[in-house]
Design a protein around this motif. Structure first.
Motif, mmCIF file in Angstrom:
data_model
loop_
_atom_site.group_PDB
_atom_site.id
_atom_site.type_symbol
_atom_site.label_atom_id
_atom_site.label_comp_id
_atom_site.label_asym_id
_atom_site.label_seq_id
_atom_site.Cartn_x
_atom_site.Cartn_y
_atom_site.Cartn_z
ATOM 1 N N VAL A 17 0.839 -1.200 0.000
ATOM 2 C CA VAL A 17 0.000 0.000 0.000
ATOM 3 C C VAL A 17 0.873 1.250 0.000
ATOM 4 O O VAL A 17 0.627 2.210 -0.736
ATOM 5 C CB VAL A 17 -0.953 -0.010 1.210
ATOM 6 N N GLU A 18 1.929 1.242 0.825
ATOM 7 C CA GLU A 18 2.814 2.404 0.886
ATOM 8 C C GLU A 18 3.599 2.586 -0.408
ATOM 9 O O GLU A 18 3.967 3.717 -0.748
ATOM 10 C CB GLU A 18 3.767 2.254 2.068
ATOM 11 N N PHE A 19 3.838 1.499 -1.128
ATOM 12 C CA PHE A 19 4.512 1.610 -2.417
ATOM 13 C C PHE A 19 3.590 2.152 -3.499
ATOM 14 O O PHE A 19 4.043 2.486 -4.600
ATOM 15 C CB PHE A 19 5.044 0.249 -2.867
ATOM 16 N N GLY A 20 2.279 2.210 -3.206
ATOM 17 C CA GLY A 20 1.333 2.788 -4.155
ATOM 18 C C GLY A 20 0.576 1.786 -4.999
ATOM 19 O O GLY A 20 -0.085 2.170 -5.970
ATOM 20 N N TYR A 21 0.615 0.496 -4.657
ATOM 21 C CA TYR A 21 -0.114 -0.494 -5.439
ATOM 22 C C TYR A 21 -1.614 -0.356 -5.190
ATOM 23 O O TYR A 21 -2.049 -0.103 -4.060
ATOM 24 C CB TYR A 21 0.348 -1.905 -5.077
ATOM 25 N N PRO A 22 -2.430 -0.560 -6.229
ATOM 26 C CA PRO A 22 -3.881 -0.414 -6.071
ATOM 27 C C PRO A 22 -4.449 -1.440 -5.098
ATOM 28 O O PRO A 22 -3.932 -2.549 -4.966
ATOM 29 C CB PRO A 22 -4.428 -0.657 -7.494
ATOM 30 N N GLU A 23 -5.519 -1.063 -4.470
ATOM 31 C CA GLU A 23 -6.159 -1.924 -3.465
ATOM 32 C C GLU A 23 -6.536 -3.284 -4.046
ATOM 33 O O GLU A 23 -6.339 -4.316 -3.414
ATOM 34 C CB GLU A 23 -7.402 -1.211 -2.940
ATOM 35 N N ARG A 24 -7.079 -3.278 -5.267
ATOM 36 C CA ARG A 24 -7.515 -4.537 -5.877
ATOM 37 C C ARG A 24 -6.338 -5.475 -6.103
ATOM 38 O O ARG A 24 -6.438 -6.682 -5.897
ATOM 39 C CB ARG A 24 -8.226 -4.255 -7.205
ATOM 40 N N PHE A 25 -5.206 -4.935 -6.532
ATOM 41 C CA PHE A 25 -4.011 -5.744 -6.756
ATOM 42 C C PHE A 25 -3.544 -6.388 -5.448
ATOM 43 O O PHE A 25 -3.242 -7.587 -5.405
ATOM 44 C CB PHE A 25 -2.896 -4.878 -7.350
ATOM 45 N N VAL A 26 -3.513 -5.602 -4.385
ATOM 46 C CA VAL A 26 -3.056 -6.114 -3.094
ATOM 47 C C VAL A 26 -3.995 -7.212 -2.604
ATOM 48 O O VAL A 26 -3.553 -8.261 -2.118
ATOM 49 C CB VAL A 26 -2.968 -4.979 -2.058
#
Length: 357
Positions: free
Chosen positions: A302-311
């Motif tokens: 999340v802190e790296f900026g990955y989208p919520e759906r991807f995580v």
């Protein structure tokens, strides 16, 4: 005519409920504890199911909440759910227990669990507050210790260098792919997959999880977890383990990724004990478990900026709300996010925000 008719009927009730649950494809690990809980409740009340009252549930709950062995709220709620399910089974007209009890004992079962004497599910996460993700510094301390431990054991000439390397790589793999303990321990060589968009990573660009967390009555959920660029160091570590270190264990045709010196798959409970030892030796807090690395993985993505759906898909959650429970972003991240928003809206972040006031 049974010599002890009440006992015979009671045992038949439990056997029937057990068959009903197994017909739903529930595992023995789910069914047996439920039956044991019903027996425990019956022993506590000193009565049979057709004699139980709502007050019995309240007295039982009070006993669970008293003394040094006080149970967690989530455990007590689980007990309430089990008792409610058993009573629902007895009251289901398709099984005939109400009529049987009325004819034999002149009393009938009732639903003794209701909304006002059972624990409500009020919050999404009821785990211990001390449980939290590793910070970046704590992850670095742990990994540095693991690497140093491999060097120390190897230089000493003692047995255990291969095990130390395996433990180090297992812990790093758990973090780099956000794996649960069982998912990690049950990986096979065939579960290492390439990432078509990163051919340079070879067969270590993804892991196929075949033993994910299952829903009740269903098979384990499968998913493929992609390696991300921020954790690309795991590729080299996996390659070293598979191509150079693992062959020294003389695995033959065995497919387990993580083998012990006896050439068997490392057990989940064994990994728990080993991680507890490693964490303590590294000087890290006792509340940080192996599963906390999974929380760290979610937080850091999340802190790296990955989208919520991807995580959410990476960690195998059915709902984004579950992933949100795992997330605990740092104060620095929140400050930077606010600065970015202020610059976007006002063109420049005020000094008090930049200075953290």
């Amino acid at each position: 005519m049974h010599l002890d008719e009440p006992a015979a009927v009671y045992e038949a009730m439990l056997a029937g409920w057990g068959r009903q649950q197994k017909s739903r494809l529930l595992a023995d690990g789910t069914v047996e504890p439920r039956l044991a809980l019903v027996r425990r409740f019956a022993e506590f009340t000193g009565s049979r199911p057709w004699e139980w009252t709502a007050a019995d549930v309240e007295d039982f709950t009070a006993s669970l909440m008293s003394g040094k062995g006080r149970l967690a709220a989530s455990t007590i709620r689980g007990y309430h759910v089990t008792l409610r399910l058993f009573c629902d089974y007895l009251l289901d007209g398709r099984y005939g227990w109400v009529g049987q009890c009325d004819r034999r004992f002149g009393a009938v079962p009732s639903q003794v669990c209701h909304d006002f004497n059972t624990a409500a599910h009020l919050v999404e996460y009821e785990g211990r507050p001390a449980r939290r993700p590793f910070t970046y510094d704590e992850v670095q301390v742990l990994f540095d210790f693991l690497d140093d431990r491999v060097d120390v054991v190897a230089r000493s000439g003692r047995k255990g260098a291969l095990a130390a390397m395996r433990d180090a790589q297992m812990v790093k793999t758990a973090y780099a792919f956000g794996l649960r303990r069982r998912e990690l321990c049950f990986l096979d060589l065939a579960d290492l997959r390439p990432n078509p968009r990163m051919p340079a990573w070879g067969t270590y660009g993804a892991v196929h999880v075949r033993y994910g967390k299952s829903s009740r009555g269903s098979a384990p959920r499968r998913r493929t977890v992609l390696a991300v660029p921020e954790f690309d160091w795991v590729v080299q570590g996996l390659a070293q383990w598979v191509e150079q270190v693992r062959p020294l264990l003389d695995p033959g045709a065995r497919q387990e990724l993580w083998l012990t010196e006896r050439r068997v798959r490392i057990a989940v409970k064994s990994m728990d004990r080993r991680f507890a030892f490693l964490r303590a030796a590294a000087g890290l807090p006792a509340e940080l478990t192996l599963h906390c690395l999974r929380h760290s993985y979610v937080t850091h993505l999340v802190e790296f900026g990955y989208p919520e759906r991807f995580v959410t898909e990476q960690v195998g959650h059915s709902y984004a709300s579950t992933t949100a429970i795992y997330t605990s972003v740092s104060d620095d991240f929140k400050t930077k996010t606010l600065q970015s928003a202020l610059r976007r809206v006002y063109g420049q972040a005020p000094d008090d925000v930049r200075e953290g006031r």
